[in-house]
Design a protein around this motif. Structure first.
Motif, short mmCIF file in Angstrom:
data_model
loop_
_atom_site.label_atom_id
_atom_site.label_comp_id
_atom_site.label_asym_id
_atom_site.label_seq_id
_atom_site.Cartn_x
_atom_site.Cartn_y
_atom_site.Cartn_z
N GLY A 21 -37.50 16.54 -2.04
CA GLY A 21 -36.33 17.27 -2.51
C GLY A 21 -35.02 16.63 -2.07
N ILE A 22 -35.06 15.35 -1.71
CA ILE A 22 -33.86 14.64 -1.26
C ILE A 22 -33.24 13.88 -2.42
CG2 ILE A 22 -32.98 12.85 0.31
CD1 ILE A 22 -35.33 13.50 2.16
N ILE A 23 -31.96 14.05 -2.63
CA ILE A 23 -31.20 13.28 -3.61
C ILE A 23 -30.07 12.60 -2.85
CG2 ILE A 23 -29.82 13.33 -5.72
CD1 ILE A 23 -31.35 15.73 -6.63
N LEU A 24 -30.17 11.29 -2.71
CA LEU A 24 -29.25 10.51 -1.88
C LEU A 24 -28.65 9.38 -2.71
CD1 LEU A 24 -28.05 9.63 0.90
CD2 LEU A 24 -30.17 8.36 1.27
N GLY A 25 -27.35 9.20 -2.55
CA GLY A 25 -26.64 8.16 -3.30
C GLY A 25 -26.00 7.13 -2.40
N PHE A 26 -25.93 5.89 -2.89
CA PHE A 26 -25.23 4.80 -2.20
C PHE A 26 -24.15 4.29 -3.15
CE2 PHE A 26 -29.46 4.74 -0.26
CZ PHE A 26 -29.13 4.77 1.10
N CYS A 27 -22.90 4.48 -2.75
CA CYS A 27 -21.75 4.09 -3.58
C CYS A 27 -20.85 3.16 -2.78
CB CYS A 27 -20.96 5.32 -4.04
SG CYS A 27 -21.93 6.52 -4.98
N TYR A 45 -33.49 1.46 2.70
CA TYR A 45 -33.99 2.83 2.86
C TYR A 45 -35.49 2.89 2.58
CZ TYR A 45 -34.28 7.90 2.35
OH TYR A 45 -34.62 9.23 2.49
N LEU A 46 -35.92 2.19 1.53
CA LEU A 46 -37.35 2.14 1.22
C LEU A 46 -38.12 1.37 2.29
CD1 LEU A 46 -37.27 1.42 -2.63
CD2 LEU A 46 -37.70 3.61 -1.51
N TYR A 47 -37.54 0.28 2.74
CA TYR A 47 -38.22 -0.56 3.72
C TYR A 47 -38.45 0.19 5.03
CZ TYR A 47 -39.45 -4.89 6.13
OH TYR A 47 -40.12 -5.86 6.84
N ASP A 48 -37.56 1.10 5.38
CA ASP A 48 -37.65 1.82 6.65
C ASP A 48 -38.47 3.10 6.57
OD1 ASP A 48 -36.06 -0.12 7.80
OD2 ASP A 48 -34.20 1.00 7.54
N LEU A 49 -39.08 3.39 5.42
CA LEU A 49 -39.90 4.60 5.30
C LEU A 49 -41.08 4.54 6.25
CD1 LEU A 49 -39.97 5.23 1.43
CD2 LEU A 49 -38.72 6.53 3.18
N LYS A 50 -41.37 5.65 6.87
CA LYS A 50 -42.45 5.72 7.84
C LYS A 50 -43.81 5.71 7.14
CE LYS A 50 -44.17 8.59 11.65
NZ LYS A 50 -43.97 9.84 12.42
N GLU A 51 -44.77 5.04 7.74
CA GLU A 51 -46.12 5.01 7.20
C GLU A 51 -46.92 6.21 7.70
OE1 GLU A 51 -48.24 1.38 7.58
OE2 GLU A 51 -46.46 0.12 7.33
N TYR A 52 -47.71 6.79 6.78
CA TYR A 52 -48.57 7.92 7.10
C TYR A 52 -50.00 7.59 6.70
CZ TYR A 52 -44.29 10.68 7.63
OH TYR A 52 -43.07 11.15 8.04
N PRO A 53 -50.99 8.05 7.45
CA PRO A 53 -52.39 7.78 7.08
C PRO A 53 -52.78 8.53 5.82
CG PRO A 53 -52.27 9.25 8.98
CD PRO A 53 -50.88 8.76 8.73
N ASN A 54 -53.55 7.88 4.97
CA ASN A 54 -54.03 8.47 3.71
C ASN A 54 -52.88 8.99 2.86
OD1 ASN A 54 -56.73 7.98 4.41
ND2 ASN A 54 -56.81 9.91 5.57
N HIS A 55 -51.82 8.24 2.82
CA HIS A 55 -50.64 8.66 2.06
C HIS A 55 -50.09 7.47 1.29
CE1 HIS A 55 -46.49 10.02 1.28
NE2 HIS A 55 -47.02 11.21 1.25
N LYS A 56 -49.61 7.74 0.08
CA LYS A 56 -49.12 6.68 -0.81
C LYS A 56 -47.69 7.00 -1.26
CE LYS A 56 -50.62 2.98 -3.23
NZ LYS A 56 -51.39 1.86 -2.70
N TYR A 57 -46.85 5.97 -1.29
CA TYR A 57 -45.51 6.08 -1.85
C TYR A 57 -45.52 5.49 -3.26
CZ TYR A 57 -43.62 7.14 2.78
OH TYR A 57 -43.33 7.72 3.98
N LEU A 139 -35.07 11.30 -4.92
CA LEU A 139 -34.31 10.43 -5.83
C LEU A 139 -33.23 9.70 -5.05
CD1 LEU A 139 -33.38 11.26 -9.46
CD2 LEU A 139 -31.79 9.99 -8.05
N ILE A 140 -33.24 8.38 -5.16
CA ILE A 140 -32.24 7.53 -4.53
C ILE A 140 -31.52 6.75 -5.63
CG2 ILE A 140 -31.84 5.86 -2.69
CD1 ILE A 140 -33.31 8.31 -1.75
N TYR A 141 -30.21 6.69 -5.58
CA TYR A 141 -29.46 6.02 -6.64
C TYR A 141 -28.30 5.23 -6.05
CZ TYR A 141 -25.85 9.64 -6.16
OH TYR A 141 -24.87 10.46 -5.68
N THR A 142 -27.78 4.32 -6.87
CA THR A 142 -26.57 3.57 -6.52
C THR A 142 -25.56 3.71 -7.65
OG1 THR A 142 -27.23 1.46 -7.55
CG2 THR A 142 -28.01 1.90 -5.30
#
Length: 256
Positions: A21-27, A45-57, A139-142
């Protein structure tokens, strides 16, 4: 009575999944526009996402990003209807605790310009955007400028980071609440968070000079083949939550 819930919630922290439910913008900041590190900040932001077991991004994006992580699965999208189709497919096929969808849109001001407010949204996409948490989606946008984006989208956005390049490979991000940027200029209000980072080779995973392609205005989605590939590459069918989900789903079908 309260302690029972405290103990139960503390035990559930071990199985905590990413927030949705996060909507974040980079301007771009006020005194910078091109080359301020907007897309670079989205990739970081994507590169720093935490890894979780049995979970897919699941990353739905309109640019080509290559991050070598086994829990990442990238899909290129060409229309807003593709996003709606993909969200519906994942919700019907997999349980909500084994995946998280990230929609990464570069140059959103070209896709949802504030001057084209009458044709920016379809009813289906607006419903998906408002209820993105129900679809395990962020949702992440620029965008070049915050006020160039459609106002409906700006109202749904939680935070906006204004990016700028300091010098050489050093960049900074000033985070503001989007509702504050609607009322005042960034020179008047103070950011609630400041971040600085250094551009290393690990973040050079996209083409900075790639030409931007606008979205197609079509109703039918074109992700049927990609969805079938994604179905086999998700690699979560052996998880316990998936088996429970499919077993309960088969019982409901047999009961009908």
């Amino acid at each position: 009575m309260i302690f029972k819930y405290i103990i139960r919630d503390l035990k559930n922290l071990r199985h905590k999944k990413p927030n949705t439910g996060i909507i974040l913008g980079f301007c771009s900041s006020k005194y910078s526009c091109f080359g301020s590190g907007k897309t670079l900040s989205m990739v970081k932001y994507l590169y720093d996402l935490k890894e979780y077991p049995n979970h897919k991004y699941i990353i739905l994006t309109n640019i080509d990003i290559e991050i070598n992580r086994c829990d990442f699965s990238f899909r290129h999208i060409d229309a807003f209807s593709d996003i709606c189709y993909y969200l519906d497919f994942m919700k019907k096929t997999y349980p909500p605790d084994v995946y998280t969808i990230y929609i990464c849109l570069d140059e959103l001001a070209c896709l949802m310009n504030s001057r084209d407010f009458q044709t920016n949204f379809t009813k289906d996409f607006l419903a998906k955007l408002v209820t993105c948490r129900h679809y395990r989606c962020n949702l992440i946008y620029t965008a070049q400028r915050f006020d160039m984006i459609d106002k409906t989208f700006r109202n749904l956005s939680l935070s906006t980071a204004l990016c700028s390049k300091i010098f050489w490979r050093f960049y900074r991000q000033y985070y503001y609440y989007s509702c504050d940027l609607e009322r005042a200029d960034d020179s008047v209000i103070k950011p609630y968070c400041k971040r600085f980072y250094f551009l290393s080779d690990k973040l050079c995973c996209y083409d900075t000079l790639a030409s931007f392609k606008n979205f197609e205005r079509r109703q039918s989605a074109g992700l049927v083949e990609d969805v079938q590939i994604e179905n086999s590459s998700l690699s979560v069918s052996k998880s316990r939550s998936t088996r429970r989900y499919r077993k309960a789903k088969s019982k409901n079908i047999s009961a009908v």
